[in-house]
Motif scaffolding. Structure first.
Motif, mmCIF file in Angstrom:
data_model
loop_
_atom_site.group_PDB
_atom_site.id
_atom_site.type_symbol
_atom_site.label_atom_id
_atom_site.label_comp_id
_atom_site.label_asym_id
_atom_site.label_seq_id
_atom_site.Cartn_x
_atom_site.Cartn_y
_atom_site.Cartn_z
ATOM 1 N N UNK A 1 1.409 -1.098 0.107
ATOM 2 C CA UNK A 1 0.222 -0.028 -0.022
ATOM 3 C C UNK A 1 0.882 1.218 -0.389
ATOM 4 N N UNK A 2 1.424 1.040 1.027
ATOM 5 C CA UNK A 2 3.113 2.335 1.405
ATOM 6 C C UNK A 2 3.025 2.451 -0.046
ATOM 7 N N UNK B 1 -5.872 5.743 0.237
ATOM 8 C CA UNK B 1 -7.160 5.890 2.042
ATOM 9 C C UNK B 1 -6.594 4.800 2.665
ATOM 10 N N UNK B 2 -6.694 4.248 1.914
ATOM 11 C CA UNK B 2 -6.129 2.481 3.191
ATOM 12 C C UNK B 2 -5.487 2.759 3.845
ATOM 13 N N UNK B 3 -4.803 3.493 3.710
ATOM 14 C CA UNK B 3 -3.321 3.617 4.660
ATOM 15 C C UNK B 3 -3.883 4.837 5.970
ATOM 16 N N UNK C 1 -8.121 12.814 -1.815
ATOM 17 C CA UNK C 1 -7.963 11.684 -2.309
ATOM 18 C C UNK C 1 -9.487 11.222 -2.692
ATOM 19 N N UNK C 2 -9.866 11.524 -2.030
ATOM 20 C CA UNK C 2 -11.538 10.970 -3.010
ATOM 21 C C UNK C 2 -11.564 11.960 -3.887
ATOM 22 N N UNK D 1 -3.936 0.380 -8.476
ATOM 23 C CA UNK D 1 -3.144 -0.115 -8.397
ATOM 24 C C UNK D 1 -2.442 -0.893 -7.240
ATOM 25 N N UNK D 2 -3.979 -1.024 -6.594
ATOM 26 C CA UNK D 2 -4.287 -2.407 -5.773
ATOM 27 C C UNK D 2 -4.836 -3.196 -6.257
ATOM 28 N N UNK D 3 -5.747 -3.682 -7.505
ATOM 29 C CA UNK D 3 -5.665 -4.419 -7.679
ATOM 30 C C UNK D 3 -7.970 -4.710 -7.923
#
Length: 117
Positions: free
Chosen positions: A21-22, A34-36, A44-45, A58-60
């Motif tokens: 994530x980083x 956002x997940x961090x 970010x929204x 990119x996280x999939x």
């Protein structure tokens, strides 16, 4: 696997996920950021909205900022929880009747699924 080994494995997996994530966040992926759990997620929204109605992170995972699209997807029978037949259902399902057909395709969308027990 002992309880201690399971705990070490879970810690390692969480560390790997956090690092991924980083990396994705540093490369400009707003969803990863956002997940961090940032103090102020609103910029970010906005970045997600700028990427369009439907965007692959990119996280999939696919992300959308459109309530209309999210509602359509969550109610669509083609989108549901499935797993390959070789895998076991999650532990929360192992003792319940409602999960007995775990490997069969869903007959309802996510939004019409019964709530977890």
């Amino acid at each position: 696997m002992s309880e201690l080994e399971a705990e070490h494995r879970a810690h390692y997996q969480a560390t790997v996920v956090q690092e991924a994530l980083r990396t994705a966040a540093a490369d400009g992926d707003p969803y990863a950021s956002i997940l961090l759990v940032p103090d102020d997620p609103y910029p970010l929204y906005e970045q997600l909205r700028e990427r369009g109605t439907l965007h692959r992170s990119a996280v999939g995972v696919w992300t959308t900022t459109s309530h209309r699209l999210a509602n359509q997807i969550l109610r669509d029978r083609r989108f549901g929880v499935r797993t390959p037949k070789a895998r076991n259902p999650p532990s929360s399902c192992r003792s319940t009747t409602r999960c007995s057909d775990w490997t069969r395709p869903t007959t309802h969308g996510c939004a019409s699924s019964p709530p977890p027990r």
